[in-house]
Design an enzyme around this catalytic site. Sequence first.
Site, mmCIF file in Angstrom:
data_model
loop_
_atom_site.group_PDB
_atom_site.id
_atom_site.type_symbol
_atom_site.label_atom_id
_atom_site.label_comp_id
_atom_site.label_asym_id
_atom_site.label_seq_id
_atom_site.Cartn_x
_atom_site.Cartn_y
_atom_site.Cartn_z
ATOM 1 N N GLY A 1 57.726 -0.147 -3.282
ATOM 2 C CA GLY A 1 58.778 0.249 -4.232
ATOM 3 C C GLY A 1 58.541 1.612 -4.857
ATOM 4 N N LEU A 2 58.074 2.541 -4.055
ATOM 5 C CA LEU A 2 57.650 3.841 -4.603
ATOM 6 C C LEU A 2 58.772 4.862 -4.680
ATOM 7 C CD1 LEU A 2 54.275 4.162 -2.621
ATOM 8 C CD2 LEU A 2 54.605 3.373 -4.977
ATOM 9 N N SER A 3 59.911 4.578 -4.043
ATOM 10 C CA SER A 3 60.932 5.615 -3.906
ATOM 11 C C SER A 3 62.153 5.326 -4.758
ATOM 12 C CB SER A 3 61.330 5.761 -2.435
ATOM 13 O OG SER A 3 60.429 6.598 -1.773
ATOM 14 N N PHE A 4 62.089 5.716 -6.037
ATOM 15 C CA PHE A 4 63.240 5.576 -6.929
ATOM 16 C C PHE A 4 64.425 6.342 -6.331
ATOM 17 C CE2 PHE A 4 65.494 7.209 -10.810
ATOM 18 C CZ PHE A 4 66.064 5.990 -11.150
ATOM 19 N N VAL B 1 67.403 2.631 -2.156
ATOM 20 C CA VAL B 1 67.751 1.256 -2.512
ATOM 21 C C VAL B 1 66.857 0.232 -1.794
ATOM 22 C CG1 VAL B 1 69.646 -0.420 -2.496
ATOM 23 C CG2 VAL B 1 70.137 1.987 -2.878
ATOM 24 N N ALA B 2 66.613 0.451 -0.510
ATOM 25 C CA ALA B 2 65.820 -0.514 0.253
ATOM 26 C C ALA B 2 64.382 -0.564 -0.255
ATOM 27 C CB ALA B 2 65.838 -0.161 1.736
ATOM 28 N N ASN C 1 61.119 13.783 7.704
ATOM 29 C CA ASN C 1 60.710 14.455 6.467
ATOM 30 C C ASN C 1 59.429 15.263 6.630
ATOM 31 O OD1 ASN C 1 61.598 11.319 5.361
ATOM 32 N ND2 ASN C 1 62.854 13.094 4.865
ATOM 33 N N GLU D 1 62.548 18.382 1.570
ATOM 34 C CA GLU D 1 62.389 17.094 2.252
ATOM 35 C C GLU D 1 62.523 17.245 3.764
ATOM 36 O OE1 GLU D 1 62.093 13.769 0.501
ATOM 37 O OE2 GLU D 1 61.461 15.021 -1.180
ATOM 38 N N HIS E 1 68.753 11.170 1.055
ATOM 39 C CA HIS E 1 68.680 12.303 1.991
ATOM 40 C C HIS E 1 70.041 12.405 2.674
ATOM 41 C CE1 HIS E 1 64.073 11.564 2.516
ATOM 42 N NE2 HIS E 1 64.251 12.583 1.712
ATOM 43 N N ASN F 1 62.056 -0.290 4.122
ATOM 44 C CA ASN F 1 61.589 0.773 3.235
ATOM 45 C C ASN F 1 62.562 1.948 3.222
ATOM 46 O OD1 ASN F 1 59.448 0.642 1.497
ATOM 47 N ND2 ASN F 1 57.874 1.014 3.033
ATOM 48 N N CYS G 1 65.340 8.656 10.564
ATOM 49 C CA CYS G 1 64.186 8.968 9.702
ATOM 50 C C CYS G 1 62.906 8.985 10.514
ATOM 51 C CB CYS G 1 64.019 7.906 8.625
ATOM 52 S SG CYS G 1 65.321 7.908 7.402
HETATM 53 N N1 LIG Z 1 63.681 9.217 5.594
HETATM 54 C C1 LIG Z 1 63.365 7.913 5.088
HETATM 55 C C2 LIG Z 1 62.318 7.984 4.052
HETATM 56 C C3 LIG Z 1 62.047 6.670 3.403
HETATM 57 C C4 LIG Z 1 60.976 6.792 2.370
HETATM 58 N N2 LIG Z 1 60.618 5.488 1.838
HETATM 59 C C5 LIG Z 1 59.484 5.301 1.145
HETATM 60 O O1 LIG Z 1 58.715 6.205 0.938
HETATM 61 C C6 LIG Z 1 59.214 3.912 0.604
HETATM 62 C C7 LIG Z 1 57.772 3.625 0.378
HETATM 63 C C8 LIG Z 1 57.558 2.390 -0.471
HETATM 64 O O2 LIG Z 1 58.381 2.116 -1.330
HETATM 65 O O3 LIG Z 1 56.533 1.715 -0.256
HETATM 66 C C9 LIG Z 1 61.451 7.705 1.222
HETATM 67 O O4 LIG Z 1 62.132 7.220 0.317
HETATM 68 O O5 LIG Z 1 61.148 8.901 1.269
#
Ligand SMILES: NCCC[C@H](NC(=O)CCC(=O)O)C(=O)O
Length: 445
Positions: A20-23, A26-27, A110, A174, A250, A365, A371
Amino acid sequence: MSAREFNFDGLVGPSHNYAGLSFGNVASFNNVKSASNPKQAALQGLAKMRALAARGFAQAVLPPQDRPNFRLLRSLGFTGSDADVLARAYKESPVILACAYSASPMWTANAATVSPSRDTADGRVHFTPANLNNKLHRALEYVQTTRALQAIFADERHFAVHDALPSTPAFGDEGAANHTRLCAQHGLDAVEMFVYGRVEFDPAAPAPKRYPARQTLEASQAVARKHGLAEARTVYVQQNPDVIDQGVFHNDVIAVGNANVLFYHEQAFADEQGALFQLRQAMAGVDAELTAIRVDTDMVSVQDAVHSYLFNSQLLSKDGGKMALVIPQECQENAAVSRYLEGLVASGGPVDELVHFDLRQSMRNGGGPACLRLRVALTDAEASAMHQGVVMTEALYHTLVAWVEKHYRDKLEPQDLADPALAVEVHTALEELARILGMPGLYDL
Ligand SMILES: NCCC[C@H](NC(=O)CCC(=O)O)C(=O)O
C-alpha cells in the site's frame, strides 16, 4: 533505416509484496497487506515475455533490483548486523521496511525515458533513468536502474545513459509511462509526446486536488533537452487533473500510442482538442498522419478504465500493418470494456486482435501489461551492440523459470519481511541471476 521496437519487461523480484505504498494508485491501496505470491508473479510476467517473443516481437528482460535496500535502512538509522537492521526496522517502522523491500522496479515503464537514435541530435539512443521521487519506495530505483542500463547499453558509440534528474518535486519524473512516440513506422522520424500532471513554476496551472501529480512539465522538458530532441518534433500535453484524482497516476493508465495510432480516453487530457491539434501539426512535419482512437465516457467510464486497465495495454505492430492489443484478463471480466473491445476489433480499424494475459499479481499493485515493459526502438546495428544476455529466447525462458522455481517463495505476508532468511534468499537468487544473464557486475552485493 529500419528499426525494431524491443520491449524490455521487468522480471518480478523475489520480494514482490503488497504494502500500500502508492497513494493515488487505487489497486495498491486496496490490496494493502494482503498476501502476495512472488513465484506466481514472476511466472506470469515470464509467460507474457515468452508468448510475445514466440510471436516474433523483439523481447528482452530487465533484471530485478537487490532487496532489501540496506543502504536505505542504514541511512535512516537502523544499525547493527543485517538481522538487527531488519528486526529494528520491522518493529519501529514496518512501512520503511516495506519500502526497502518493494519489488516495484518490475514496472519498467517507469525505469527511464528512451529516445531512439532517429530522434536525437547526436544520433545515439538516449536514456534518462526516472527519479520517481514522488514515492520513497520508488525513489530508490534509479541508482540500480542506471547501473543496469549502463551495463546493457554500454557501447557509447550507440548509446547515452544519462544521470537521473535532480530528485526534487520540481523535477518529478516517472519515465516512459508518460511518454509516447508517434510516427509512421518505428525506423522513421517521429514526434515524442510528453504528458505531465503539473507545472512546478506556474502556480496558476491546473493541478489535481486529491492525489499527487507525479510528473512535472519541467522534468519532461529537461529530458527532451538532454536527449537533444528537435523542438518541432516534441509535444507537451497536460494530463487532465480530474482523472489523476480518480486514480490515473500515470498517463499510461488512460492512453497508449504506437506508430501513428493514439488510443485514449476522452477525459485523458486537460485539453483534448488542443493536444490532438499539436500532435497532428507536429506529425505532418514527419509525414505521418495521426489515427486517434477515442474512447467515450459513455462507452467506458474512467472508473472502468482504472479497474480494467484497458489503456495499460501494449499496442504492437504486426507484419502486414495491423496491430495487436495486449490486455490484462481484467478487461474481459469488465462488461463495458469487453463490449467495447469486441466493437474495436470488428471496426476495421488498425487494431484487429486482442491478446490477453493473466497478470493478476502485478495488477493487484496497479501494474498492467504496459507498466511491465520499457520500449526501446533499435536499429539492427544498435540491437547487436547491446548486451545479448537479456534477449528473451526459449532457452532463456526455461532457464529463468527453473531459477524462479528454485528461489522464489509462493507466499509473502507483511510479517515475512522481518525474516532474515528472506534477505539471504534474495541475495543468493540475484547472484545466480547475474551469472545467468552474463552480467557479473550487475549488483553491488
Ligand atoms: N506503472 C505501474 C506502477 C505501479 C506502482 N505500484 C506500486 O509501487 C505499489 C507498491 C505497493 O503498494 O506495495 C506505482 O504506483 O508506481
